[in-house]
Design a protein around this motif. Structure first.
Motif, PDB file in Angstrom:
ATOM      1  N   UNK A   1      -3.472 -17.863   1.395  1.00 13.48           N
ATOM      2  CA  UNK A   1      -5.038 -17.380   1.406  1.00 13.48           C
ATOM      3  C   UNK A   1      -5.093 -16.439   2.620  1.00 13.48           C
ATOM      4  N   UNK A   2      -4.309 -16.700   3.786  1.00 12.14           N
ATOM      5  CA  UNK A   2      -4.949 -15.865   4.916  1.00 12.14           C
ATOM      6  C   UNK A   2      -4.609 -13.951   4.473  1.00 12.14           C
ATOM      7  N   UNK A   3      -3.649 -14.313   3.810  1.00 14.49           N
ATOM      8  CA  UNK A   3      -3.056 -12.567   3.516  1.00 14.49           C
ATOM      9  C   UNK A   3      -4.606 -12.103   2.383  1.00 14.49           C
ATOM     10  N   UNK A   4      -4.952 -13.055   1.425  1.00 10.41           N
ATOM     11  CA  UNK A   4      -5.881 -12.462   1.140  1.00 10.41           C
ATOM     12  C   UNK A   4      -7.590 -12.321   0.984  1.00 10.41           C
ATOM     13  N   UNK A   5      -7.669 -13.214   2.580  1.00 11.64           N
ATOM     14  CA  UNK A   5      -9.320 -12.815   2.984  1.00 11.64           C
ATOM     15  C   UNK A   5      -8.708 -12.084   4.123  1.00 11.64           C
ATOM     16  N   UNK A   6      -7.895 -11.434   4.795  1.00 10.04           N
ATOM     17  CA  UNK A   6      -7.207 -10.755   6.126  1.00 10.04           C
ATOM     18  C   UNK A   6      -7.866  -8.948   5.084  1.00 10.04           C
ATOM     19  N   UNK A   7      -6.681  -9.177   3.992  1.00  5.95           N
ATOM     20  CA  UNK A   7      -6.501  -8.385   2.973  1.00  5.95           C
ATOM     21  C   UNK A   7      -5.696  -7.009   4.757  1.00  5.95           C
ATOM     22  N   UNK A   8      -4.034  -7.507   5.235  1.00  7.34           N
ATOM     23  CA  UNK A   8      -3.688  -6.523   5.919  1.00  7.34           C
ATOM     24  C   UNK A   8      -3.164  -5.163   5.171  1.00  7.34           C
ATOM     25  N   UNK A   9      -3.578  -5.560   3.490  1.00  2.00           N
ATOM     26  CA  UNK A   9      -2.793  -4.351   3.298  1.00  2.00           C
ATOM     27  C   UNK A   9      -2.689  -4.797   0.754  1.00  2.00           C
ATOM     28  N   UNK A  10      -2.769  -4.453   0.278  1.00  2.00           N
ATOM     29  CA  UNK A  10      -2.889  -4.479  -0.912  1.00  2.00           C
ATOM     30  C   UNK A  10      -2.353  -3.889  -1.565  1.00  2.00           C
ATOM     31  N   UNK A  11      -2.266  -3.924  -3.078  1.00  2.00           N
ATOM     32  CA  UNK A  11      -1.270  -3.331  -3.931  1.00  2.00           C
ATOM     33  C   UNK A  11      -1.180  -1.924  -4.630  1.00  2.00           C
ATOM     34  N   UNK A  12       0.306  -1.374  -3.682  1.00  2.00           N
ATOM     35  CA  UNK A  12       0.737   0.165  -3.866  1.00  2.00           C
ATOM     36  C   UNK A  12       0.202   0.548  -2.534  1.00  2.00           C
ATOM     37  N   UNK A  13       0.476  -0.029  -1.138  1.00  2.00           N
ATOM     38  CA  UNK A  13       0.430   0.630   0.119  1.00  2.00           C
ATOM     39  C   UNK A  13       2.641   0.281   0.503  1.00  2.00           C
ATOM     40  N   UNK A  14       2.722   1.495   0.742  1.00  2.00           N
ATOM     41  CA  UNK A  14       3.900   1.771   1.504  1.00  2.00           C
ATOM     42  C   UNK A  14       3.504   0.610   2.877  1.00  2.00           C
ATOM     43  N   UNK A  15       4.310  -0.526   2.821  1.00  2.00           N
ATOM     44  CA  UNK A  15       4.258  -1.105   4.410  1.00  2.00           C
ATOM     45  C   UNK A  15       5.724  -1.186   4.280  1.00  2.00           C
ATOM     46  N   UNK A  16       5.900  -1.669   5.826  1.00  2.00           N
ATOM     47  CA  UNK A  16       6.656  -2.008   6.865  1.00  2.00           C
ATOM     48  C   UNK A  16       7.014  -3.650   7.228  1.00  2.00           C
ATOM     49  N   UNK A  17       7.553  -4.646   6.493  1.00  2.00           N
ATOM     50  CA  UNK A  17       7.517  -6.189   6.879  1.00  2.00           C
ATOM     51  C   UNK A  17       9.215  -6.531   7.531  1.00  2.00           C
ATOM     52  N   UNK A  18       8.812  -7.312   8.330  1.00  2.00           N
ATOM     53  CA  UNK A  18      10.217  -8.036   9.112  1.00  2.00           C
ATOM     54  C   UNK A  18      11.540  -6.737   8.458  1.00  2.00           C
ATOM     55  N   UNK A  19      11.158  -5.343   8.542  1.00  2.00           N
ATOM     56  CA  UNK A  19      12.253  -4.371   9.032  1.00  2.00           C
ATOM     57  C   UNK A  19      12.281  -3.782   7.891  1.00  2.00           C
ATOM     58  N   UNK A  20      11.432  -4.858   6.571  1.00  2.00           N
ATOM     59  CA  UNK A  20      11.674  -4.301   5.112  1.00  2.00           C
ATOM     60  C   UNK A  20      10.666  -2.851   4.946  1.00  2.00           C
ATOM     61  N   UNK A  21      10.958  -1.584   4.559  1.00  2.00           N
ATOM     62  CA  UNK A  21       9.971  -0.766   3.955  1.00  2.00           C
ATOM     63  C   UNK A  21       9.641  -0.318   2.261  1.00  2.00           C
ATOM     64  N   UNK A  22       8.802  -0.812   2.272  1.00  2.00           N
ATOM     65  CA  UNK A  22       9.023  -0.679   0.267  1.00  2.00           C
ATOM     66  C   UNK A  22       6.788  -0.610  -0.025  1.00  2.00           C
ATOM     67  N   UNK A  23       6.873  -0.066  -0.905  1.00  2.00           N
ATOM     68  CA  UNK A  23       5.559  -0.348  -1.799  1.00  2.00           C
ATOM     69  C   UNK A  23       5.223  -1.755  -2.682  1.00  2.00           C
ATOM     70  N   UNK A  24       3.577  -2.122  -1.934  1.00  2.00           N
ATOM     71  CA  UNK A  24       3.588  -3.515  -2.714  1.00  2.00           C
ATOM     72  C   UNK A  24       3.093  -3.383  -3.898  1.00  2.00           C
ATOM     73  N   UNK A  25       4.499  -4.719  -4.620  1.00  2.66           N
ATOM     74  CA  UNK A  25       4.130  -4.795  -5.870  1.00  2.66           C
ATOM     75  C   UNK A  25       3.345  -5.751  -6.666  1.00  2.66           C
ATOM     76  N   UNK A  26       4.059  -6.444  -5.887  1.00  2.00           N
ATOM     77  CA  UNK A  26       2.758  -8.203  -6.171  1.00  2.00           C
ATOM     78  C   UNK A  26       1.778  -8.813  -4.759  1.00  2.00           C
ATOM     79  N   UNK A  27       0.734  -9.592  -4.890  1.00  2.00           N
ATOM     80  CA  UNK A  27       0.946 -10.116  -3.709  1.00  2.00           C
ATOM     81  C   UNK A  27       0.747 -11.575  -4.427  1.00  2.00           C
ATOM     82  N   UNK A  28       1.632 -13.019  -4.504  1.00  2.00           N
ATOM     83  CA  UNK A  28       1.209 -13.752  -4.287  1.00  2.00           C
ATOM     84  C   UNK A  28       0.465 -14.863  -3.815  1.00  2.00           C
ATOM     85  N   UNK A  29       0.396 -15.814  -4.278  1.00  2.00           N
ATOM     86  CA  UNK A  29       0.089 -16.964  -3.675  1.00  2.00           C
ATOM     87  C   UNK A  29       0.844 -17.365  -2.680  1.00  2.00           C
TER      88      UNK A  29
END
Length: 281
Positions: free
Chosen positions: A110-138
């Protein structure tokens, strides 16, 4: 038979209005629940929340309102509702304790959905993992790495670490390094590199590219080449510029030195260093 109808009439006279009122309360409550849950979903979509979060908000609000309506209808019938409310609260508490890990992921979703630090299709690096966001689930977020590996990350882990978004700003700066011999003229080498950047339409004019001396190395002058590009062109342009600048320097006979080392042996005669042919047995 006459006594049965008299009892039925007496019961209907005593409870008929309550039953009718309870039916009206329940029917109106269902209508209001559908209306309000639909409005909640529309508001979520207008706020640019992910579709799955909007759908969940609609379903959760509808279920909550239905429970409230059902309790209200039972109250109109004269049934004590205090024990029912306590039972519902106890059941909710027990379920919450059993799935507290999932609830943490859900709250983070819910916090990610409200703040929207990224969206589907963005290239991100999260927890030392880099890639393209495919889905944002609950409960989880799915990213695909450049080599097409799917990674599923719990949302609670995402909100507890730093997030690098390489797409959101629209542009990125390339950082390249080229070595030039000390015997070459600095201005000439810089001019050649700038011409290569100017010939490529993917290099942005604003901000202006930077070609400057980064370091005076042991065996070469190191140029920092820093053009700005659209985020979508970053990797392909990086590969292309490495090739194009190297070719341009070669065509203009600009020497690109490589590290080498000379070893001087002191205190030994040249004869002692002559190579001997191997003895065959």
């Amino acid at each position: 038979m006459e006594a049965f109808f008299e009892d039925l009439y007496a019961y209907a006279a005593a409870y008929g209005l309550r039953i009718l009122a309870a039916i009206i309360v329940f029917a109106v409550g269902i209508w209001l629940a559908r209306l309000l849950s639909g409005l909640a979903e529309m508001a979520a979509l207008k706020s640019q929340l992910e579709e799955n979060f909007s759908r969940f908000l609609r379903n959760a609000s509808y279920a909550t309102l239905i429970v409230i309506v059902a309790v209200a209808a039972l109250g109109v019938l004269g049934i004590p509702t205090a024990s029912i409310i306590v039972l519902i609260a106890a059941a909710a508490l027990a379920v919450g304790l059993a799935i507290q890990g999932s609830l943490a992921n859900f709250a983070s979703g819910i916090n990610l959905s409200l703040d929207q630090p990224f969206k589907v299709g963005d290239i991100v690096e999260i927890a030392n993992r880099r890639g393209k966001v495919n889905q944002i689930r609950l409960f989880t977020t799915i990213i695909n790495t450049p080599d097409n590996v799917r990674i599923i990350i719990p949302n609670s882990r995402i909100t507890s670490t730093s997030i690098c978004n390489y797409t959101v700003n629209g542009t990125r700066r390339l950082d390249l390094t080229f070595n030039v011999s000390y015997e070459e003229k600095i201005d000439r080498a810089r001019h050649i590199i700038m011409n290569v950047l100017a010939m490529d339409a993917r290099v942005l004019a604003d901000p202006e590219p930077v070609v400057a001396i980064k370091e005076l190395g042991d065996s070469a002058i190191r140029f920092a080449v820093q053009p700005w590009v659209r985020a979508a062109d970053y990797w392909q342009l990086k590969y292309d510029l490495n090739t194009e600048i190297k070719q341009a320097l070669d065509e203009n006979h600009i020497a690109i030195p490589y590290p080498h080392r000379e070893i001087h042996v002191i205190g030994s005669s040249p004869a002692s260093h002559q190579e001997h042919a191997p003895i065959e047995h």
